[in-house]
Scaffold this active site. Structure first.
Site, PDB file in Angstrom:
ATOM      1  N   GLU A 143      47.298 104.989  27.195  1.00 15.54           N
ATOM      2  CA  GLU A 143      48.161 105.596  28.204  1.00 15.54           C
ATOM      3  C   GLU A 143      48.507 107.044  27.822  1.00 15.54           C
ATOM      4  OE1 GLU A 143      51.250 102.960  29.056  1.00 15.54           O
ATOM      5  OE2 GLU A 143      51.704 103.907  30.982  1.00 15.54           O
ATOM      6  N   ARG A 154      42.898  89.735  20.524  1.00 14.55           N
ATOM      7  CA  ARG A 154      42.772  88.427  21.164  1.00 14.55           C
ATOM      8  C   ARG A 154      41.333  88.004  21.425  1.00 14.55           C
ATOM      9  NH1 ARG A 154      46.880  89.949  25.448  1.00 14.55           N
ATOM     10  NH2 ARG A 154      47.167  91.838  24.201  1.00 14.55           N
TER      11      ARG A 154
HETATM   12  C1  PRP Z   1      44.778  94.134  25.449  1.00 17.63           C
HETATM   13  C2  PRP Z   1      43.736  93.083  25.804  1.00 17.63           C
HETATM   14  C3  PRP Z   1      42.467  93.883  25.872  1.00 17.63           C
HETATM   15  C4  PRP Z   1      42.950  95.228  26.400  1.00 17.63           C
HETATM   16  C5  PRP Z   1      42.668  95.346  27.855  1.00 17.63           C
HETATM   17  O1  PRP Z   1      44.764  94.373  24.084  1.00 17.63           O
HETATM   18  O2  PRP Z   1      43.672  92.043  24.847  1.00 17.63           O
HETATM   19  O3  PRP Z   1      41.848  94.040  24.590  1.00 17.63           O
HETATM   20  O4  PRP Z   1      44.378  95.275  26.183  1.00 17.63           O
HETATM   21  O5  PRP Z   1      43.178  96.554  28.370  1.00 17.63           O
HETATM   22  P1  PRP Z   1      42.237  97.661  29.030  1.00 17.63           P
HETATM   23  O6  PRP Z   1      41.232  96.962  29.891  1.00 17.63           O
HETATM   24  O7  PRP Z   1      43.211  98.472  29.862  1.00 17.63           O
HETATM   25  O8  PRP Z   1      41.618  98.469  27.944  1.00 17.63           O
HETATM   26  P2  PRP Z   1      45.833  95.341  23.375  1.00 17.63           P
HETATM   27  O9  PRP Z   1      45.444  96.762  23.566  1.00 17.63           O
HETATM   28  O10 PRP Z   1      47.192  94.930  23.846  1.00 17.63           O
HETATM   29  O11 PRP Z   1      45.621  95.061  21.830  1.00 17.63           O
HETATM   30  P3  PRP Z   1      45.983  93.785  20.913  1.00 17.63           P
HETATM   31  O12 PRP Z   1      45.205  92.609  21.470  1.00 17.63           O
HETATM   32  O13 PRP Z   1      45.474  94.193  19.574  1.00 17.63           O
HETATM   33  O14 PRP Z   1      47.446  93.572  20.984  1.00 17.63           O
HETATM   34  N1  HPA Z   2      48.348  90.612  29.477  1.00 14.38           N
HETATM   35  C1  HPA Z   2      47.787  90.735  28.277  1.00 14.38           C
HETATM   36  N2  HPA Z   2      47.242  91.846  27.843  1.00 14.38           N
HETATM   37  C2  HPA Z   2      47.238  92.904  28.655  1.00 14.38           C
HETATM   38  C3  HPA Z   2      47.800  92.845  29.915  1.00 14.38           C
HETATM   39  C4  HPA Z   2      48.374  91.631  30.356  1.00 14.38           C
HETATM   40  O1  HPA Z   2      48.892  91.487  31.469  1.00 14.38           O
HETATM   41  N3  HPA Z   2      47.621  94.062  30.477  1.00 14.38           N
HETATM   42  C5  HPA Z   2      46.971  94.822  29.576  1.00 14.38           C
HETATM   43  N4  HPA Z   2      46.733  94.124  28.477  1.00 14.38           N
END
Ligand code: PRP
Ligand code: HPA
Length: 176
Positions: A102, A65
């Site tokens: 995790e 994202r």
């Molecule tokens: C989410 C979000 C951040 C990260 C934050 O991405 O977009 O990149 O988690 O979490 P943290 O502070 O605990 O590390 P995600 O890992 O879901 O990956 P994606 O955007 O590729 O789905």
């Molecule tokens: N939203 C989107 N991404 C995330 C979240 C949430 O609440 N927590 C950890 N990654």
């Protein structure tokens, strides 16, 4: 300023028990349905960088994202955009950093030549939760001798205290 922040905040929805029981998931995608609100979100991030940092060389976006906001920002700031991706997705020589999930760890990568030593780098993501992703990105850019001048997210989840993991300047546009 406050009206823009509340418009953006108001567009973000909360979904209970996603992706698993007990998690209240903040969903940014409703924001993308309304170009005026999306524009507010991007301007708030761009203006923050212009006001606090001034000129930067590179916006680094974090998969997935961070890729939605980073290039829109780099176009407005007149700088490069560089992606950090999960391992195995980028061609050519890459630099790696590992980070905690995790259960176990994962590895993120950037292309080795993407950042030159001494360049001013802003790291952008949609959200900070535990801070594991952002702190690994800082480590990766430091390995490439980039200067991390700001870690920037749209949303900060305050309960998880992810900012405590960071040693570099940090800013969030809005908080839950
Ligand atoms: C989410 C979000 C951040 C990260 C934050 O991405 O977009 O990149 O988690 O979490 P943290 O502070 O605990 O590390 P995600 O890992 O879901 O990956 P994606 O955007 O590729 O789905
Ligand atoms: N939203 C989107 N991404 C995330 C979240 C949430 O609440 N927590 C950890 N990654």
């Amino acid at each position: 300023e406050n009206t823009r922040i509340s418009r953006v905040k108001g567009a973000i929805t909360a979904i209970q028990d996603f992706p698993k029981p007990g998690v209240l998931f903040r969903d940014i995608f409703p924001l993308f349905k309304d170009p005026a609100v999306l524009s507010d979100a991007v301007s708030l991030m761009v203006e923050h960088i212009k006001d606090k940092i001034g000129s930067v060389d590179v916006i680094v976006g974090l998969e997935a994202r961070g890729f939605l906001f980073g290039p829109m920002m780099s176009v407005q700031l007149g700088c490069s955009f560089v992606p950090i991706r999960k391992k195995g997705k980028l061609p050519g020589k890459c630099v790696q950093a590992s980070y905690l999930l995790e259960y176990g760890t994962d590895i993120m990568e950037a292309q080795a030549e993407a950042i030159k030593p001494g360049q001013k780098v802003v790291i952008v993501d949609d959200l900070i939760a535990t801070g594991g992703t952002m702190s690994a990105a800082v480590e990766l850019i430091s390995k490439m001798e980039g200067r991390v001048v700001e870690c920037l997210v749209l949303i900060e989840l305050l309960d998880l205290k992810g900012v405590a993991k960071l040693k570099h300047p940090f800013f969030s546009v809005l908080q839950f």
